[in-house]
Scaffold this active site. Structure first.
Site, PDB file in Angstrom:
ATOM      1  N   ASN A   9       0.863  -1.177   0.000  1.00 26.42           N
ATOM      2  CA  ASN A   9       0.000   0.000   0.000  1.00 26.42           C
ATOM      3  C   ASN A   9       0.902   1.230   0.000  1.00 26.42           C
ATOM      4  OD1 ASN A   9      -1.803   2.057   0.541  1.00 26.42           O
ATOM      5  ND2 ASN A   9      -2.242   1.403   2.644  1.00 26.42           N
ATOM      6  N   LYS A  11       0.109   4.262  -0.324  1.00 26.53           N
ATOM      7  CA  LYS A  11      -0.543   5.454   0.230  1.00 26.53           C
ATOM      8  C   LYS A  11      -0.338   6.643  -0.719  1.00 26.53           C
ATOM      9  CE  LYS A  11      -0.059   3.378   4.719  1.00 26.53           C
ATOM     10  NZ  LYS A  11       0.021   3.530   6.166  1.00 26.53           N
ATOM     11  N   HIS A  94      -9.459   1.408   4.840  1.00 26.77           N
ATOM     12  CA  HIS A  94      -8.183   1.580   5.541  1.00 26.77           C
ATOM     13  C   HIS A  94      -8.404   2.562   6.694  1.00 26.77           C
ATOM     14  CE1 HIS A  94      -4.075   2.761   6.442  1.00 26.77           C
ATOM     15  NE2 HIS A  94      -3.721   1.631   5.859  1.00 26.77           N
ATOM     16  N   GLU A  96      -6.781   4.987   7.693  1.00 31.69           N
ATOM     17  CA  GLU A  96      -6.557   6.397   7.348  1.00 31.69           C
ATOM     18  C   GLU A  96      -7.779   6.975   6.648  1.00 31.69           C
ATOM     19  OE1 GLU A  96      -2.847   5.682   5.360  1.00 31.69           O
ATOM     20  OE2 GLU A  96      -1.929   5.214   7.286  1.00 31.69           O
ATOM     21  N   GLU A 166      -5.149  -4.570  10.918  1.00 34.79           N
ATOM     22  CA  GLU A 166      -4.141  -3.532  11.095  1.00 34.79           C
ATOM     23  C   GLU A 166      -4.424  -2.729  12.360  1.00 34.79           C
ATOM     24  OE1 GLU A 166      -2.244  -2.547   7.027  1.00 34.79           O
ATOM     25  OE2 GLU A 166      -3.922  -1.194   7.333  1.00 34.79           O
ATOM     26  N   GLY A 172       2.648   2.622  10.626  1.00 34.46           N
ATOM     27  CA  GLY A 172       3.584   3.719  10.407  1.00 34.46           C
ATOM     28  C   GLY A 172       4.331   4.168  11.644  1.00 34.46           C
ATOM     29  N   SER A 213       3.678  -1.706  10.277  1.00 30.50           N
ATOM     30  CA  SER A 213       5.133  -1.744  10.470  1.00 30.50           C
ATOM     31  C   SER A 213       5.775  -3.084  10.098  1.00 30.50           C
ATOM     32  CB  SER A 213       5.494  -1.341  11.914  1.00 30.50           C
ATOM     33  OG  SER A 213       5.053  -0.023  12.180  1.00 30.50           O
TER      34      SER A 213
HETATM   35  P1  PGA Z   1       2.962   0.595   7.551  1.00 31.42           P
HETATM   36  O1  PGA Z   1       1.479   0.769   6.981  1.00 31.42           O
HETATM   37  O2  PGA Z   1       3.503  -0.697   6.991  1.00 31.42           O
HETATM   38  O3  PGA Z   1       3.721   1.794   7.038  1.00 31.42           O
HETATM   39  O4  PGA Z   1       2.865   0.558   9.031  1.00 31.42           O
HETATM   40  C1  PGA Z   1       0.627  -0.340   6.817  1.00 31.42           C
HETATM   41  C2  PGA Z   1      -0.712   0.102   6.299  1.00 31.42           C
HETATM   42  O5  PGA Z   1      -1.218   1.157   6.735  1.00 31.42           O
HETATM   43  O6  PGA Z   1      -1.314  -0.567   5.444  1.00 31.42           O
END
Ligand code: PGA
Length: 256
Positions: A9, A11, A94, A96, A166, A172, A213
């Site tokens: 992903n 983003k 997601h 976000e 998640e 992140g 992460s």
């Molecule tokens: P990250 O994000 O691997 O940067 O923690 C994962 C995600 O939000 O899908």
């Protein structure tokens, strides 16, 4: 036997030119790995360019979001008709999108139905916040999200979808969950809710990723867990060598 699936992903990162370069850098390495489904989810403006680059490969393409309507006066939105034929997967709900753009459980459910109606496989994200985690509300919250997301879906649809667990506090932050912790939420809470709503065979068929992460150094910890079928990778999917390494480790650990 569930085929492992690793999705990147990206983003809101990479211009079209940068996306093309990144795909060129990782395409060969990703294409060599067998037995693991590999999906790239670049920003929507780069989908067409990336689709062309992936055509001669076994790597699949996913969008990061879409609206549920097919067309009309919805400024700024992308419709399932636009994605159909371009990609195979679409990330839905997601955290976000839920957190910054006001997406609700009901909207997530409508988007999942629209994805299925147009032959796209949804990757549906669920996960608890740090406060919910610390208050011991993981099970209640995550199973609620799963139930709301699956409302009105057939067992057959559920079996073919992807769920990504998640935990928000792991996204992140560099602070991943533990393999055992994620395994238990996925097995008990997510598959448990699906077994309640449908049946055990459906709960066992759905592929569930861990996300938050994930990087080469912790991939084996997650992939050795029996309930975890892959990963949704954010930050590390923007680095060609890291993403290819994650896919290789998944194939090795899952023994495919
Ligand atoms: P990250 O994000 O691997 O940067 O923690 C994962 C995600 O939000 O899908």
């Amino acid at each position: 036997m569930r085929t492992p699936i690793i999705a990147g992903n990206w983003k809101m990162n990479k211009t079209v030119d940068e996306a093309v370069s990144l795909v060129r850098e990782m395409r060969r390495g990703l294409n060599e790995v067998r037995g693991v489904d590999r999906v790239l989810c670049p920003p929507s403006v780069a989908l067409a360019a990336v689709a062309g680059l992936l055509k001669p490969t076994t790597i699949k393409l996913g969008a990061q979001n879409m609206y549920w309507e097919e067309k009309g006066a919805y400024t700024g939105e992308t419709s399932p008709l636009m994605l159909k034929g371009l990609c195979q997967y679409v990330i839905i709900g997601h955290s976000e999108r839920r957190g910054y753009f006001g997406e609700t459980d009901e909207g997530v459910n409508r988007k999942i139905k629209a994805a299925f109606a147009h032959g796209l496989t949804p990757i549906v994200c669920v996960g608890e916040s740090l406060e919910q985690h610390e208050a011991g509300q993981i099970g209640e919250w995550v199973s609620g999200q799963v139930r709301a997301a699956l409302e009105g879906l057939s067992a057959e649809q559920v079996r073919s979808m992807i769920i990504a667990y998640e935990p928000l506090w792991a996204i992140g932050t560099g602070k991943a969950a533990t393999g055992a912790g994620a395994n238990s939420v996925i097995g008990l809470t997510i598959r448990g809710a699906i077994a309640d709503l449908y049946d055990e065979a459906t709960a066992q068929a759905v592929r569930v990723q861990y996300g938050g992460s994930v990087k080469p150094a912790n991939t084996a910890e997650f992939m050795t867990q029996p309930e975890i079928d892959g990963a949704l990778v954010g930050g590390a999917s923007l680095r060609a060598a890291d993403f290819v390494e994650i896919v290789r480790i998944a194939a090795q650990v899952k023994g495919v």
